[in-house]
Scaffold this active site. Structure first.
Site, PDB file in Angstrom:
ATOM      1  CG  PHE A  15      35.044  39.406  38.445  1.00 36.36           C
ATOM      2  CD1 PHE A  15      34.222  38.631  38.899  1.00 36.36           C
ATOM      3  CD2 PHE A  15      36.497  39.028  38.604  1.00 36.36           C
ATOM      4  CE1 PHE A  15      34.576  37.268  38.899  1.00 36.36           C
ATOM      5  CE2 PHE A  15      36.744  37.493  38.793  1.00 36.36           C
ATOM      6  CZ  PHE A  15      35.933  36.713  38.932  1.00 36.36           C
ATOM      7  CD  GLU A 136      48.575  39.113  34.892  1.00 34.44           C
ATOM      8  OE1 GLU A 136      49.199  39.827  34.152  1.00 34.44           O
ATOM      9  OE2 GLU A 136      47.562  38.307  34.707  1.00 34.44           O
ATOM     10  CE1 TYR A 159      46.258  44.702  35.795  1.00 35.99           C
ATOM     11  CE2 TYR A 159      47.248  42.486  35.583  1.00 35.99           C
ATOM     12  CZ  TYR A 159      46.216  43.548  36.476  1.00 35.99           C
ATOM     13  OH  TYR A 159      45.846  42.938  37.508  1.00 35.99           O
TER      14      TYR A 159
HETATM   15  P1  NAD Z   1      37.452  44.610  36.786  1.00 32.43           P
HETATM   16  O1  NAD Z   1      38.001  45.051  35.837  1.00 32.43           O
HETATM   17  O2  NAD Z   1      36.335  43.722  36.842  1.00 32.43           O
HETATM   18  O3  NAD Z   1      36.875  45.881  37.763  1.00 32.43           O
HETATM   19  C1  NAD Z   1      37.672  47.022  37.926  1.00 32.43           C
HETATM   20  C2  NAD Z   1      36.699  48.045  38.692  1.00 32.43           C
HETATM   21  O4  NAD Z   1      37.333  49.303  38.874  1.00 32.43           O
HETATM   22  C3  NAD Z   1      35.428  48.414  37.680  1.00 32.43           C
HETATM   23  O5  NAD Z   1      34.083  48.326  38.470  1.00 32.43           O
HETATM   24  C4  NAD Z   1      36.022  49.882  37.343  1.00 32.43           C
HETATM   25  O6  NAD Z   1      34.672  50.651  37.121  1.00 32.43           O
HETATM   26  C5  NAD Z   1      36.593  50.473  38.125  1.00 32.43           C
HETATM   27  N1  NAD Z   1      37.450  51.461  37.860  1.00 32.43           N
HETATM   28  C6  NAD Z   1      38.182  51.413  36.966  1.00 32.43           C
HETATM   29  N2  NAD Z   1      39.138  52.499  36.722  1.00 32.43           N
HETATM   30  C7  NAD Z   1      38.722  53.388  37.707  1.00 32.43           C
HETATM   31  C8  NAD Z   1      38.950  54.683  38.048  1.00 32.43           C
HETATM   32  N3  NAD Z   1      39.602  55.460  37.603  1.00 32.43           N
HETATM   33  N4  NAD Z   1      38.305  55.079  39.140  1.00 32.43           N
HETATM   34  C9  NAD Z   1      37.412  54.487  39.691  1.00 32.43           C
HETATM   35  N5  NAD Z   1      36.965  53.315  39.349  1.00 32.43           N
HETATM   36  C10 NAD Z   1      37.724  52.605  38.325  1.00 32.43           C
HETATM   37  O7  NAD Z   1      38.483  44.224  37.763  1.00 32.43           O
HETATM   38  P2  NAD Z   1      38.805  42.927  38.783  1.00 32.43           P
HETATM   39  O8  NAD Z   1      39.199  41.765  37.849  1.00 32.43           O
HETATM   40  O9  NAD Z   1      37.566  42.914  39.603  1.00 32.43           O
HETATM   41  O10 NAD Z   1      39.949  43.363  39.584  1.00 32.43           O
HETATM   42  C11 NAD Z   1      39.979  43.992  40.755  1.00 32.43           C
HETATM   43  C12 NAD Z   1      41.485  44.320  41.304  1.00 32.43           C
HETATM   44  O11 NAD Z   1      41.877  42.971  41.604  1.00 32.43           O
HETATM   45  C13 NAD Z   1      42.368  44.923  40.332  1.00 32.43           C
HETATM   46  O12 NAD Z   1      43.235  45.861  41.047  1.00 32.43           O
HETATM   47  C14 NAD Z   1      43.205  43.676  39.935  1.00 32.43           C
HETATM   48  O13 NAD Z   1      44.321  44.019  39.406  1.00 32.43           O
HETATM   49  C15 NAD Z   1      43.125  42.754  40.999  1.00 32.43           C
HETATM   50  N6  NAD Z   1      43.167  41.370  40.578  1.00 32.43           N
HETATM   51  C16 NAD Z   1      42.449  40.700  39.783  1.00 32.43           C
HETATM   52  C17 NAD Z   1      42.484  39.451  39.493  1.00 32.43           C
HETATM   53  C18 NAD Z   1      41.675  38.777  38.569  1.00 32.43           C
HETATM   54  O14 NAD Z   1      41.901  37.483  38.190  1.00 32.43           O
HETATM   55  N7  NAD Z   1      40.680  39.335  38.010  1.00 32.43           N
HETATM   56  C19 NAD Z   1      43.604  38.584  40.189  1.00 32.43           C
HETATM   57  C20 NAD Z   1      44.383  39.376  41.130  1.00 32.43           C
HETATM   58  C21 NAD Z   1      44.291  40.793  41.354  1.00 32.43           C
HETATM   59  O1  DAU Z   2      46.794  36.272  37.555  1.00 35.45           O
HETATM   60  C1  DAU Z   2      45.927  37.350  37.949  1.00 35.45           C
HETATM   61  C2  DAU Z   2      45.467  38.259  36.620  1.00 35.45           C
HETATM   62  O2  DAU Z   2      44.510  37.104  35.915  1.00 35.45           O
HETATM   63  C3  DAU Z   2      44.798  39.401  36.970  1.00 35.45           C
HETATM   64  O3  DAU Z   2      45.840  40.235  37.652  1.00 35.45           O
HETATM   65  C4  DAU Z   2      44.128  40.092  35.899  1.00 35.45           C
HETATM   66  O4  DAU Z   2      43.576  41.087  36.043  1.00 35.45           O
HETATM   67  C5  DAU Z   2      43.263  39.033  35.015  1.00 35.45           C
HETATM   68  O5  DAU Z   2      42.837  39.528  33.926  1.00 35.45           O
HETATM   69  C6  DAU Z   2      44.087  37.757  34.817  1.00 35.45           C
HETATM   70  O6  DAU Z   2      45.006  37.869  33.797  1.00 35.45           O
HETATM   71  P1  DAU Z   2      45.239  36.821  32.723  1.00 35.45           P
HETATM   72  O7  DAU Z   2      45.897  37.591  31.563  1.00 35.45           O
HETATM   73  O8  DAU Z   2      45.987  35.470  33.118  1.00 35.45           O
HETATM   74  O9  DAU Z   2      43.627  36.640  31.950  1.00 35.45           O
HETATM   75  P2  DAU Z   2      42.962  36.302  31.023  1.00 35.45           P
HETATM   76  O10 DAU Z   2      41.546  35.705  31.400  1.00 35.45           O
HETATM   77  O11 DAU Z   2      42.796  37.404  30.266  1.00 35.45           O
HETATM   78  O12 DAU Z   2      43.614  35.160  30.468  1.00 35.45           O
HETATM   79  C7  DAU Z   2      43.853  33.859  31.001  1.00 35.45           C
HETATM   80  C8  DAU Z   2      44.668  32.938  29.852  1.00 35.45           C
HETATM   81  O13 DAU Z   2      43.849  32.660  28.679  1.00 35.45           O
HETATM   82  C9  DAU Z   2      46.318  33.719  29.393  1.00 35.45           C
HETATM   83  O14 DAU Z   2      47.035  32.758  29.156  1.00 35.45           O
HETATM   84  C10 DAU Z   2      45.485  34.324  28.017  1.00 35.45           C
HETATM   85  C11 DAU Z   2      44.401  33.135  27.587  1.00 35.45           C
HETATM   86  N1  DAU Z   2      43.372  33.457  26.719  1.00 35.45           N
HETATM   87  C12 DAU Z   2      42.747  34.621  27.044  1.00 35.45           C
HETATM   88  C13 DAU Z   2      41.760  35.450  26.239  1.00 35.45           C
HETATM   89  C14 DAU Z   2      40.907  36.256  26.618  1.00 35.45           C
HETATM   90  C15 DAU Z   2      43.320  33.085  25.345  1.00 35.45           C
HETATM   91  O15 DAU Z   2      43.756  31.899  25.330  1.00 35.45           O
HETATM   92  N2  DAU Z   2      42.050  33.444  24.787  1.00 35.45           N
HETATM   93  C16 DAU Z   2      41.287  34.525  25.087  1.00 35.45           C
HETATM   94  O16 DAU Z   2      40.650  35.011  24.295  1.00 35.45           O
END
Ligand code: NAD
Ligand code: DAU
Length: 353
Positions: A15, A136, A159
């Protein structure tokens, strides 16, 4: 054009990574961008169709835990900068399979650090290891306040414990081997290409398909939402102008209770799908809470604004409209990523809630 930098981006098919890769490939034609990704369930090359043939872009399918494969990439492409995003990222999955998170987020990060250390051999001029992390790691806020860069780590889920551990390793390599690094800790992202296991795309997809909207517990948990392209812009800023050894918190100044956010999405979707007002909200279903569910995250992003001049570029209202429009215009993408293994995950996970 002569190549100025050889930049390794890990997790670029996911993503946030796909937005970062797109931004760097299009903004910096003078850089060569190597996207290393294992293509797990969360990685999808469809996310990068528009730039896959760019002359300054190369994709390498590899696992960050594979030391030989990672060392070969550093050597073959003379890597001088890393932006590390590859991770297992879903809290719910970490509750059922913590070791997968230890493997990728801890072992994988240390494998990458070793590769950088070995390849750069102390000749650190112009080198940089940028580790992308999460808010987190700071734990859960209960009594007001915000996470600053000084907030002590207090991870509460497998996580966040694995991400906290990876952050510590990055800083330890900085201290012990003088590896030049920066770390950022960001709040919840939203936007296009977000895998629909996460709250916002899951709700959009379920509303579209008239499926129940599973709200954990009472829906009182609070998250601070940031548009993913603003996160990519912050990463660009930090990579180029951040100070070695520093940490930057990134956030949206945009706190929402889950239940209020789900109601807002329902209202937007009613309007866009031509449904009667209140129609989609009837799908809201309260389900068993997430184990150890963090109550509130909220970022104090004043350091990055003050020192590097970054701030979010758009409001949540604008970002959410754009996001919903993207999913409605890309139902094929949604249908692809929710076929097959996603169905099994969904049945197994929500059967427990
Ligand atoms: P995501 O799960 O969408 O994507 C993760 C990517 O990493 C995928 O393309 C997957 O194929 C790849 N990957 C997983 N394991 C791997 C491995 N062993 N070797 C090589 N590639 C691998 O994650 P995201 O939501 O895009 O998050 C990206 C980064 O940002 C992560 O480090 C996450 O902790 C951090 N982050 C995410 C959020 C959020 O809201 N999504 C917020 C803050 C920080
Ligand atoms: O804060 C940053 C983090 O945000 C990232 O590091 C993580 O990779 C990312 O997945 C996200 O974590 P959250 O646990 O906050 O995100 P999620 O979308 O899973 O959930 C957001 C909120 O919604 C959380 O309070 C749980 C709730 N939830 C989630 C799902 C999937 C629901 O109520 N129902 C659901 O089905």
């Amino acid at each position: 054009m002569s190549v100025q930098r050889n930049l390794l981006i890990t997790g670029g098919a996911g993503f946030i990574g796909s937005h970062v890769v797109r931004r760097f490939v299009t903004t910096y034609p003078q850089y060569r961008i190597i996207n290393l990704d294992a293509l797990t369930y969360a990685g999808n090359l469809e996310n990068l169709r528009d730039i896959e043939n760019a002359p300054n872009y190369t994709f390498v399918k590899a696992d960050i835990c594979n030391a030989d494969a990672v060392a070969k990439v550093f050597k073959d492409f003379a890597i001088d900068g890393v932006i590390h995003l590859a991770a297992e990222s879903h809290v719910d999955r970490s509750i059922t399979d913590p070791l997968a998170f230890v493997r990728t987020n801890v072992f994988g990060t240390v494998t990458l650090l070793n590769a950088a250390k070995e390849a750069w051999k102390g000749a650190y001029d112009g080198k940089r290891f940028y580790h992308v992390s999460t808010d987190e790691v700071y734990g859960s806020l209960h009594d007001g306040g915000f996470f600053t860069e000084e907030t002590p780590y207090d991870p509460q889920s497998p996580y966040s414990a694995s991400k906290a551990s990876s952050d510590h390793f990055v800083r330890a390599y900085g201290n012990t081997y003088k590896l030049p690094f920066v770390v950022s800790n960001c709040s919840n992202n939203y936007g296009s290409h977000h895998f629909p296991e996460k709250l916002i795309p899951l709700m959009i997809n379920n509303i579209r398909n008239n499926k129940p909207l599973p709200v954990y517990g009472k829906g009182e948990n609070v998250r601070d939402w940031l548009w993913v392209e603003d996160h990519a812009a912050a990463i660009d800023t930090i990579f180029h102008t951040g100070v070695n050894g520093e940490t930057y918190n990134i956030g949206g100044h945009n706190e929402w209770k889950n239940i209020d956010l789900v109601h807002l999405l329902c209202a937007i979707m009613d309007r866009k799908l031509g449904r009667a007002e209140g129609e989609s909200a009837k799908l809201i279903t309260y389900v068993t809470d997430r184990a150890g569910h963090d109550l509130r995250y909220a970022i104090d992003a004043s350091k990055i604004e003050r020192e590097l001049g970054w701030r979010p570029s758009i409001t949540f209202e604008v970002g959410l409209e754009r996001t919903v429009d993207w999913y409605l215009a890309n139902t094929e993408w949604l249908d692809h990523v929710t076929s097959g293994a996603y169905q099994q995950y969904y049945q197994a996970h929500y059967a427990q809630h």
